[in-house]
Design a protein around this motif. Structure first.
Motif, PDB file in Angstrom:
ATOM      1  N   THR A 245       0.801  -1.219   0.000  1.00  0.00           N
ATOM      2  CA  THR A 245       0.000   0.000   0.000  1.00  0.00           C
ATOM      3  C   THR A 245       0.834   1.268   0.000  1.00  0.00           C
ATOM      4  O   THR A 245       0.362   2.306  -0.429  1.00  0.00           O
ATOM      5  N   ILE A 246       2.068   1.226   0.446  1.00  0.00           N
ATOM      6  CA  ILE A 246       2.900   2.428   0.522  1.00  0.00           C
ATOM      7  C   ILE A 246       3.082   3.076  -0.855  1.00  0.00           C
ATOM      8  O   ILE A 246       2.848   4.276  -0.996  1.00  0.00           O
TER       9      ILE A 246
ATOM     10  N   LEU B 160       1.616   6.850  -1.955  1.00  0.00           N
ATOM     11  CA  LEU B 160       2.465   7.891  -2.531  1.00  0.00           C
ATOM     12  C   LEU B 160       1.891   8.373  -3.856  1.00  0.00           C
ATOM     13  O   LEU B 160       1.865   9.571  -4.121  1.00  0.00           O
ATOM     14  N   GLN B 161       1.403   7.451  -4.688  1.00  0.00           N
ATOM     15  CA  GLN B 161       0.831   7.827  -5.971  1.00  0.00           C
ATOM     16  C   GLN B 161      -0.397   8.709  -5.804  1.00  0.00           C
ATOM     17  O   GLN B 161      -0.646   9.596  -6.617  1.00  0.00           O
ATOM     18  N   SER B 162      -1.176   8.488  -4.750  1.00  0.00           N
ATOM     19  CA  SER B 162      -2.367   9.312  -4.537  1.00  0.00           C
ATOM     20  C   SER B 162      -2.003  10.698  -4.004  1.00  0.00           C
ATOM     21  O   SER B 162      -2.747  11.651  -4.194  1.00  0.00           O
ATOM     22  N   ILE B 163      -0.860  10.812  -3.346  1.00  0.00           N
ATOM     23  CA  ILE B 163      -0.426  12.099  -2.792  1.00  0.00           C
ATOM     24  C   ILE B 163       0.370  12.894  -3.817  1.00  0.00           C
ATOM     25  O   ILE B 163       0.176  14.096  -3.968  1.00  0.00           O
TER      26      ILE B 163
ATOM     27  N   GLU C 157       3.519  12.944 -12.776  1.00  0.00           N
ATOM     28  CA  GLU C 157       3.608  14.217 -13.496  1.00  0.00           C
ATOM     29  C   GLU C 157       4.054  15.352 -12.569  1.00  0.00           C
ATOM     30  O   GLU C 157       4.835  16.218 -12.957  1.00  0.00           O
ATOM     31  N   GLU C 158       3.555  15.356 -11.331  1.00  0.00           N
ATOM     32  CA  GLU C 158       3.959  16.379 -10.363  1.00  0.00           C
ATOM     33  C   GLU C 158       5.440  16.268 -10.030  1.00  0.00           C
ATOM     34  O   GLU C 158       6.141  17.277  -9.930  1.00  0.00           O
TER      35      GLU C 158
ATOM     36  N   LEU D 112      12.814   6.441  -6.856  1.00  0.00           N
ATOM     37  CA  LEU D 112      13.593   6.691  -5.637  1.00  0.00           C
ATOM     38  C   LEU D 112      12.691   7.120  -4.488  1.00  0.00           C
ATOM     39  O   LEU D 112      12.845   6.650  -3.360  1.00  0.00           O
ATOM     40  N   LEU D 113      11.729   7.992  -4.766  1.00  0.00           N
ATOM     41  CA  LEU D 113      10.784   8.417  -3.726  1.00  0.00           C
ATOM     42  C   LEU D 113       9.979   7.233  -3.194  1.00  0.00           C
ATOM     43  O   LEU D 113       9.744   7.124  -1.996  1.00  0.00           O
TER      44      LEU D 113
END
Length: 81
Positions: free
Chosen positions: A6-7, A11-14, A18-19, A41-42
């Motif tokens: 889920t991590i 992250l993808q939802s936050i 593109e951002e 990396l993030l």
């Protein structure tokens, strides 16, 4: 293992891909990598913090089971530097 997977999705939802690309471009960093990008990396860092990985080598061993792409530990440490 479900917490691990889920991590990256959190992250993808936050922060979308593109951002991240626009932020990287705005600060003037040129991401030349094709296989292991700043966004990857993030995801590694977020998962590493959550799973409390001991280091790059341990993280790379656990990455695939957490839904992350597989890379050599030297790629991970080089990008982090």
């Amino acid at each position: 293992m479900k917490n691990c997977i889920t991590i990256p999705s959190v992250l993808q939802s936050i922060l979308s891909l593109e951002e991240v690309k626009s932020i990287v471009q705005m600060i003037g960093y040129e991401d030349k990598a094709r296989k292991f990008t700043v966004y990857d990396l993030l995801q590694y860092w977020c998962t590493a913090a959550h799973q409390q990985w001991e280091g790059y080598r341990a993280g790379v061993d656990c990455a695939h089971s957490c839904g992350l792409i597989q890379v050599h530990y030297s790629s991970f440490s080089s990008k982090a530097a």
